[in-house]
Design a protein around this motif. Structure first.
Motif, PDB file in Angstrom:
ATOM      1  N   GLN A 215      39.724 -23.532  31.309  1.00  0.00           N
ATOM      2  CA  GLN A 215      39.913 -22.920  32.618  1.00  0.00           C
ATOM      3  C   GLN A 215      38.658 -23.149  33.446  1.00  0.00           C
ATOM      4  O   GLN A 215      37.534 -23.003  32.970  1.00  0.00           O
ATOM      5  CB  GLN A 215      40.172 -21.430  32.476  1.00  0.00           C
ATOM      6  N   ALA A 216      38.857 -23.543  34.710  1.00  0.00           N
ATOM      7  CA  ALA A 216      37.732 -23.787  35.607  1.00  0.00           C
ATOM      8  C   ALA A 216      38.025 -23.163  36.966  1.00  0.00           C
ATOM      9  O   ALA A 216      39.170 -22.864  37.290  1.00  0.00           O
ATOM     10  CB  ALA A 216      37.499 -25.286  35.748  1.00  0.00           C
ATOM     11  N   PHE A 217      36.991 -22.987  37.764  1.00  0.00           N
ATOM     12  CA  PHE A 217      37.157 -22.455  39.108  1.00  0.00           C
ATOM     13  C   PHE A 217      37.825 -23.488  39.995  1.00  0.00           C
ATOM     14  O   PHE A 217      37.634 -24.688  39.832  1.00  0.00           O
ATOM     15  CB  PHE A 217      35.797 -22.075  39.703  1.00  0.00           C
TER      16      PHE A 217
ATOM     17  N   MET B  13      42.645 -27.082  33.552  1.00  0.00           N
ATOM     18  CA  MET B  13      41.913 -28.312  33.729  1.00  0.00           C
ATOM     19  C   MET B  13      41.793 -28.984  32.378  1.00  0.00           C
ATOM     20  O   MET B  13      41.671 -28.324  31.365  1.00  0.00           O
ATOM     21  CB  MET B  13      40.535 -27.996  34.324  1.00  0.00           C
ATOM     22  N   LYS B  14      41.841 -30.299  32.383  1.00  0.00           N
ATOM     23  CA  LYS B  14      41.682 -31.046  31.136  1.00  0.00           C
ATOM     24  C   LYS B  14      40.569 -32.056  31.309  1.00  0.00           C
ATOM     25  O   LYS B  14      40.363 -32.581  32.392  1.00  0.00           O
ATOM     26  CB  LYS B  14      42.975 -31.769  30.777  1.00  0.00           C
ATOM     27  N   ILE B  15      39.842 -32.312  30.217  1.00  0.00           N
ATOM     28  CA  ILE B  15      38.770 -33.295  30.227  1.00  0.00           C
ATOM     29  C   ILE B  15      38.844 -34.090  28.938  1.00  0.00           C
ATOM     30  O   ILE B  15      39.216 -33.557  27.889  1.00  0.00           O
ATOM     31  CB  ILE B  15      37.384 -32.621  30.396  1.00  0.00           C
ATOM     32  N   LYS B  16      38.536 -35.375  29.033  1.00  0.00           N
ATOM     33  CA  LYS B  16      38.532 -36.204  27.830  1.00  0.00           C
ATOM     34  C   LYS B  16      37.180 -36.899  27.727  1.00  0.00           C
ATOM     35  O   LYS B  16      36.811 -37.682  28.579  1.00  0.00           O
ATOM     36  CB  LYS B  16      39.631 -37.250  27.886  1.00  0.00           C
TER      37      LYS B  16
END
Length: 56
Positions: free
Chosen positions: A12-14, A1-4
């Protein structure tokens, strides 16, 4: 997962399917009252505007 937020970060996320996400987020949804309903938008043709500027 990526977030900006300020920069792109990868983590890493569920895994949650769409149904589970909707169920979790449903209590946080709220109807928003539009303070300015029925705003009238006037249309204006943009064709010919450059010629009018050049003639000035």
């Amino acid at each position: 997962m990526k977030i900006k937020i300020d920069e792109v970060k990868e983590f890493q996320a569920f895994f949650l399917d769409e149904g589970a996400c909707k169920e979790i987020l449903s209590p946080y949804k709220a109807l928003i009252h539009d303070p300015e309903p029925d705003i009238e938008v006037a249309t204006q043709s943009i064709f010919g505007l450059l010629e009018k500027e050049e003639q000035r």
